[in-house]
Design a protein around this motif. Structure first.
Motif, PDB file in Angstrom:
ATOM      1  N   UNK A  32      34.321  54.117  -8.671  1.00 58.53           N
ATOM      2  CA  UNK A  32      34.549  52.676  -8.715  1.00 58.53           C
ATOM      3  C   UNK A  32      34.628  52.159 -10.151  1.00 58.53           C
ATOM      4  N   UNK A  33      33.799  52.747 -11.012  1.00 55.38           N
ATOM      5  CA  UNK A  33      33.820  52.377 -12.425  1.00 55.38           C
ATOM      6  C   UNK A  33      35.181  52.709 -13.031  1.00 55.38           C
ATOM      7  N   UNK A  44      41.278  42.601 -11.419  1.00 51.34           N
ATOM      8  CA  UNK A  44      39.846  42.859 -11.526  1.00 51.34           C
ATOM      9  C   UNK A  44      39.027  41.825 -10.764  1.00 51.34           C
ATOM     10  N   UNK A  45      39.537  40.599 -10.691  1.00 50.77           N
ATOM     11  CA  UNK A  45      38.712  39.518 -10.162  1.00 50.77           C
ATOM     12  C   UNK A  45      39.130  39.059  -8.768  1.00 50.77           C
ATOM     13  N   UNK A  46      39.803  39.938  -8.025  1.00 53.23           N
ATOM     14  CA  UNK A  46      40.161  39.578  -6.650  1.00 53.23           C
ATOM     15  C   UNK A  46      39.048  39.995  -5.709  1.00 53.23           C
ATOM     16  N   UNK A  47      38.835  39.213  -4.664  1.00 56.58           N
ATOM     17  CA  UNK A  47      37.906  39.612  -3.617  1.00 56.58           C
ATOM     18  C   UNK A  47      38.584  39.375  -2.276  1.00 56.58           C
ATOM     19  N   UNK A  48      38.614  40.333  -1.377  1.00 59.08           N
ATOM     20  CA  UNK A  48      38.037  41.674  -1.509  1.00 59.08           C
ATOM     21  C   UNK A  48      38.705  42.502  -2.602  1.00 59.08           C
ATOM     22  N   UNK A  49      37.902  43.381  -3.254  1.00 64.98           N
ATOM     23  CA  UNK A  49      38.436  44.177  -4.364  1.00 64.98           C
ATOM     24  C   UNK A  49      39.424  45.232  -3.878  1.00 64.98           C
ATOM     25  N   UNK A  51      40.825  48.949  -3.641  1.00 62.13           N
ATOM     26  CA  UNK A  51      40.225  50.282  -3.733  1.00 62.13           C
ATOM     27  C   UNK A  51      41.087  51.245  -4.536  1.00 62.13           C
ATOM     28  N   UNK A 244      35.236  41.859 -18.796  1.00 57.05           N
ATOM     29  CA  UNK A 244      34.765  42.903 -17.891  1.00 57.05           C
ATOM     30  C   UNK A 244      35.527  44.214 -18.074  1.00 57.05           C
ATOM     31  N   UNK A 247      34.444  46.169 -21.056  1.00 60.32           N
ATOM     32  CA  UNK A 247      33.119  46.755 -20.910  1.00 60.32           C
ATOM     33  C   UNK A 247      33.141  47.961 -19.979  1.00 60.32           C
ATOM     34  N   UNK A 248      33.950  47.878 -18.914  1.00 58.08           N
ATOM     35  CA  UNK A 248      34.029  48.990 -17.971  1.00 58.08           C
ATOM     36  C   UNK A 248      34.631  50.226 -18.640  1.00 58.08           C
TER      37      UNK A 248
ATOM     38  N   UNK B 142      24.789  49.406 -15.936  1.00 59.21           N
ATOM     39  CA  UNK B 142      26.130  48.820 -16.004  1.00 59.21           C
ATOM     40  C   UNK B 142      26.920  49.047 -14.730  1.00 59.21           C
ATOM     41  N   UNK B 146      27.921  46.200 -11.744  1.00 59.25           N
ATOM     42  CA  UNK B 146      29.319  45.950 -11.398  1.00 59.25           C
ATOM     43  C   UNK B 146      29.539  46.126  -9.894  1.00 59.25           C
ATOM     44  N   UNK B 151      29.990  38.107  -6.612  1.00 64.83           N
ATOM     45  CA  UNK B 151      31.236  37.468  -6.178  1.00 64.83           C
ATOM     46  C   UNK B 151      32.370  38.460  -5.930  1.00 64.83           C
ATOM     47  N   UNK B 152      32.495  39.482  -6.793  1.00 65.76           N
ATOM     48  CA  UNK B 152      33.631  40.386  -6.628  1.00 65.76           C
ATOM     49  C   UNK B 152      33.185  41.830  -6.418  1.00 65.76           C
ATOM     50  N   UNK B 157      31.654  43.835  -0.353  1.00 68.94           N
ATOM     51  CA  UNK B 157      32.855  44.058   0.451  1.00 68.94           C
ATOM     52  C   UNK B 157      32.588  45.083   1.553  1.00 68.94           C
TER      53      UNK B 157
END
Lengths: 280, 314
Positions: A32-33, A44-49, A51, A244, A247-248, B142, B146, B151-152, B157
């Motif tokens: 996932x990272x 990156x900032x969508x929900x649901x994320x 895969x 984000x 950082x990831x 970290x 995440x 929220x995300x 999910x």
């Protein structure tokens, strides 16, 4: 149901299922990272994320490597961890050998000292280390970290090396000494080659620990340009709270050396390294 | 050996005192020359801090404010006892240790038992499953922050998809979900430790014991209960104690994920000390807290050992 089919089913339930569970539990966070680090900001900032990234990109890595001080942090961490290893290596070759092969006066006290060194909490050592290194003029230098890491890793490393030496039959060096070798000559020509895999594994163990260490690096280093990777990661996450993706990618880059080195020493873990595995 | 050296010394003394002394010196010189640098370094690194915190624990000293130091007797220790933050930290420490070590042990035992079986690809599976051990506390924190993002995050999910929860959980807002989050993260990183230690113990068991048990018609559970468990018990007892002590002192992961929050709920004793030293710069009080921490660890270890001895009485 035939006997072979029952055995196969039995193995699938008792081995296959748990293996699958452990693999998913271990790998999914890392997947996932990496997955997230390859996404552009919009994804990156969508929900649901997602895969799997729709438009995978290395942009985050480019920015992390060339747009931040990550490169400098990397070099600092490599320098500190490498010098720690060199120091450890030179010290444990002899100390481990002495603890394995000689019965000398004061040996029990030395063993107790090593035991104490392994259980003494690092947080207790913070103030004394700070004071001692300050009066030595070493505060805010990489040398301070190297020195502290060598000291905190020595007890475990010496005891582990002692175990590796003990697994080598003493007849080897006795034969060499009968053939005219000195004790030190026998150590270098006969024992050391046999002990080398264990020595390398112990040293790499030290590298991983120095690479990962946080609290001494926070207390002893004040200059941002001298920070090591874990400290830098923490302060960068404060400075760039919204970045984000960056950082990831940085976390992935910090992860790679630890995992690569672990893959190399893994086979020693259940033999030599477990014997003295006090530190997590 | 002590006896033989004593006899040798006595014999030497009877003949020529100087020769015996010299021989003894030569015998001791080689090993001591080999360990001396290490003893010097570790001795300084262990004994100086212990002596220093005991001395400083009775002083008022804040180097950020100025160099003046003042002897205050037991005032710092009295302050510890009346410090609500200290007692909160103690409670948080107990929650942290129990919530970390129990799942780590159970997962690690499971990993070790499975990895001790023979199956195709075992070497690769072993390397993968044990790998989180090498990941730093900071990076582990970290990764899981995440995953648990309120929220995300993917954990929300998955939980919603599997209908475990109706709506996304706001992880880390209050103490319950914060603890759950850090326990999962710490289990991920810590289970391999137990797996490695228990696997080493399992590999030392003589296969003949299992053959004998099977021949006597023992079931799988009986073999585990009467062969495996007794053989790994020592390793389990010792590694659990060490892991508990180590977890108690382990700051990196918790600090990365929570900074001791929300509202101090996850501020364990070492985090509190770190805070007193690093944020507030109160070295005297920090030293007194360090002394108290050492005493707690000694008391815990002694109690654990005693309990272990008592429960093993036949």
């Amino acid at each position: 149901m035939s006997a072979t089919r029952r055995v196969a089913l039995d193995r699938a339930l008792t081995i296959g299922l748990p293996v699958a569970f452990f693999l998913v539990f271990t790998l999914f966070p890392i997947y996932w990272l990496v997955n997230s680090s390859l996404k552009p900001a919009a994804e990156l900032f969508t929900f649901p994320p997602k895969y799997w990234p729709d438009a995978p990109t290395l942009a985050n890595y480019g920015k992390a490597l060339f747009g931040t001080r990550l490169g400098a942090l990397y070099l600092n961490s490599i320098a500190v961890a490498t010098l720690t290893c060199v120091g450890l290596f030179a010290l444990i070759v002899f100390a481990g050998y002495a603890m394995a092969r000689f019965r000398f006066r004061g040996r029990t006290i030395v063993l107790l000292l090593f035991l104490l060194g392994q259980v003494l909490p690092h947080v207790v050592m913070l103030i004394p280390a700070f004071t001692l290194l300050k009066s030595a003029g070493l505060l805010d230098t990489r040398a301070a970290l190297v020195l502290v890491y060598i000291v905190i890793l020595l007890p475990f490393s010496v005891m582990t090396m002692r175990g590796f030496y003990q697994s080598i039959p003493p007849d080897l060096e006795e034969a060499a000494m009968i053939d005219g070798c000195s004790r030190i000559g026998a150590l270098f020509r006969v024992v050391l080659p046999a002990a080398m895999p264990g020595l390398v594994a112990t040293t790499i163990y030290g590298f991983i620990n120095a690479w990962n260490e946080l609290i001494f690096a926070v207390i002893l280093i004040a200059s941002p340009k001298l920070q090591t990777l874990p400290v830098g990661l923490m302060s960068m996450s404060d400075e760039m709270r919204t970045e984000y993706g960056l950082m990831l990618a940085t976390a992935v880059l910090a992860l790679i050396p630890s995992l690569a080195l672990f893959a190399y020493i893994q086979r020693y873990m259940t033999s030599g390294l477990a014997a003295g595995a006090v530190k997590g | 050996m002590a006896e033989t050296s004593a006899t040798a010394r006595a014999a030497g003394a009877a003949r020529a005192p100087r020769e015996g002394w010299r021989r003894a010196l030569r015998r001791e010189a080689t090993p001591w020359a080999m360990v001396a640098p290490v003893v010097l370094l570790v001795g300084t690194g262990v004994l100086f801090p212990l002596a220093y915190i005991v001395l400083l624990g009775s002083e008022s000293y804040s180097p950020y404010l100025g160099p003046q130091r003042e002897w205050v007797g037991l005032a710092n220790y009295a302050r510890v006892l009346g410090d609500a933050a200290f007692w909160n930290a103690l409670v948080a420490s107990v929650i942290w240790v129990v919530g970390s070590v129990v799942p780590q042990f159970l997962l690690g035992l499971g990993m070790a038992l499975v990895l001790n079986e023979t199956f195709r690809g075992r070497g690769l599976v072993r390397t993968i499953v044990l790998a989180p051990w090498a990941v730093s506390g900071v990076v582990t924190g970290f990764i899981w922050l995440w995953l648990f993002d309120g929220t995300i995050g993917v954990v929300n999910d998955l939980l919603v998809r599997m209908q475990v929860v109706d709506a996304p959980v706001a992880w880390g807002i209050e103490s319950g979900t914060t603890w759950l989050m850090v326990f999962v993260a710490n289990a991920w990183r810590g289970a391999p430790f137990f797996a490695i230690v228990i696997l080493a113990a399992l590999q030392a068991i003589d296969p003949a014991l299992y053959e004998a048990a099977s021949m006597d018609g023992a079931t799988r559970w009986q073999r585990f209960r009467h062969v495996t468990l007794p053989m790994i018990l020592n390793a389990v007892v010792i590694s659990t104690l060490l892991r508990a002590l180590w977890t108690f002192n382990f700051i990196d992961l918790l600090w990365t994920m929570t900074r001791g929050g929300p509202a101090g709920a996850t501020t364990t004793l070492p985090i509190y000390i770190f805070d007193v030293i690093y944020q507030k710069g109160e070295f005297g009080y920090g030293a007194a807290l360090s002394v108290v921490l050492c005493l707690i660890l000694i008391a815990f270890s002694a109690a654990y050992w005693q309990l272990n001895r008592l429960t093993r009485m036949p």
